[in-house]
Motif scaffolding. Structure first.
Motif, PDB file in Angstrom:
ATOM      1  N   ALA A  34       0.802  -1.193   0.017  1.00  0.00           N
ATOM      2  CA  ALA A  34       0.035  -0.008  -0.058  1.00  0.00           C
ATOM      3  C   ALA A  34       0.911   1.310  -0.054  1.00  0.00           C
ATOM      4  N   ARG A  35       0.487   2.163  -0.667  1.00  0.00           N
ATOM      5  CA  ARG A  35       1.147   3.723  -0.716  1.00  0.00           C
ATOM      6  C   ARG A  35       0.687   4.443   0.399  1.00  0.00           C
ATOM      7  N   PRO A  36       1.448   5.450   0.887  1.00  0.00           N
ATOM      8  CA  PRO A  36       0.908   6.527   1.925  1.00  0.00           C
ATOM      9  C   PRO A  36       0.154   7.561   1.192  1.00  0.00           C
ATOM     10  N   SER A  37      -0.854   7.970   2.125  1.00  0.00           N
ATOM     11  CA  SER A  37      -1.393   9.118   1.669  1.00  0.00           C
ATOM     12  C   SER A  37      -0.697  10.201   1.890  1.00  0.00           C
ATOM     13  N   ARG A  38      -1.317  11.668   1.442  1.00  0.00           N
ATOM     14  CA  ARG A  38      -0.567  12.921   1.793  1.00  0.00           C
ATOM     15  C   ARG A  38      -0.096  13.014   3.149  1.00  0.00           C
ATOM     16  N   ASP A  39      -0.981  12.571   4.116  1.00  0.00           N
ATOM     17  CA  ASP A  39      -0.626  12.534   5.496  1.00  0.00           C
ATOM     18  C   ASP A  39       0.393  11.484   6.240  1.00  0.00           C
ATOM     19  N   GLY A  40       0.966  10.713   5.114  1.00  0.00           N
ATOM     20  CA  GLY A  40       1.748   9.601   5.704  1.00  0.00           C
ATOM     21  C   GLY A  40       1.026   8.439   6.222  1.00  0.00           C
ATOM     22  N   ALA A  41      -0.270   8.319   6.204  1.00  0.00           N
ATOM     23  CA  ALA A  41      -0.811   7.216   6.651  1.00  0.00           C
ATOM     24  C   ALA A  41      -1.067   5.958   5.705  1.00  0.00           C
TER      25      ALA A  41
END
Length: 117
Positions: A34-41
């Motif tokens: 899974a790739r992280p979202s903009r906030d790093g989650a």
């Protein structure tokens, strides 16, 4: 099973689930990367089923290992882990979640856990 892992740095990650009995690995499954979202989650929303006989509940644990995916031939980096299981393997919130899940096998049970190394 839903997972949210908050990483300070923005790296791709995956979770390896291991069903253990008497500290021996019985079955392993793994999420996709899974790739992280903009906030790093990094969010994992995948379902896994393990068959478990009632007589095996006390000797069984489920380990969640979160890895940072690396490209090339290097080994993936272990970010942290969490173990759910009976009193023999877990304490606190991990034990409570295990007991709740065993008592209510067809219900979804969500709980936040801190990863340890």
């Amino acid at each position: 099973m839903n997972f949210v892992v908050i990483l300070g740095d923005k790296h791709e990650a995956y979770v390896r689930l291991t069903l253990n009995q008497h500290y021996r690995s019985v079955k392993e499954k793994r999420t996709g990367i899974a790739r992280p979202s903009r906030d790093g989650a990094v969010t994992f929303t995948e379902g896994f089923n393990f068959k478990l006989a009632p007589s095996q509940v006390d000797i069984t644990s489920l380990a969640f290992h979160v890895f940072q995916a690396t490209s090339g031939y290097g080994r993936d980096k272990l970010i942290g882990k969490c173990v759910l299981g009976s009193y023999m393997f877990a304490r606190g919130k991990a034990l409570i979640q295990w007991n709740t899940a065993i008592a209510n096998p067809m219900e979804q049970n969500q709980q936040w856990h801190v990863l340890c190394e």
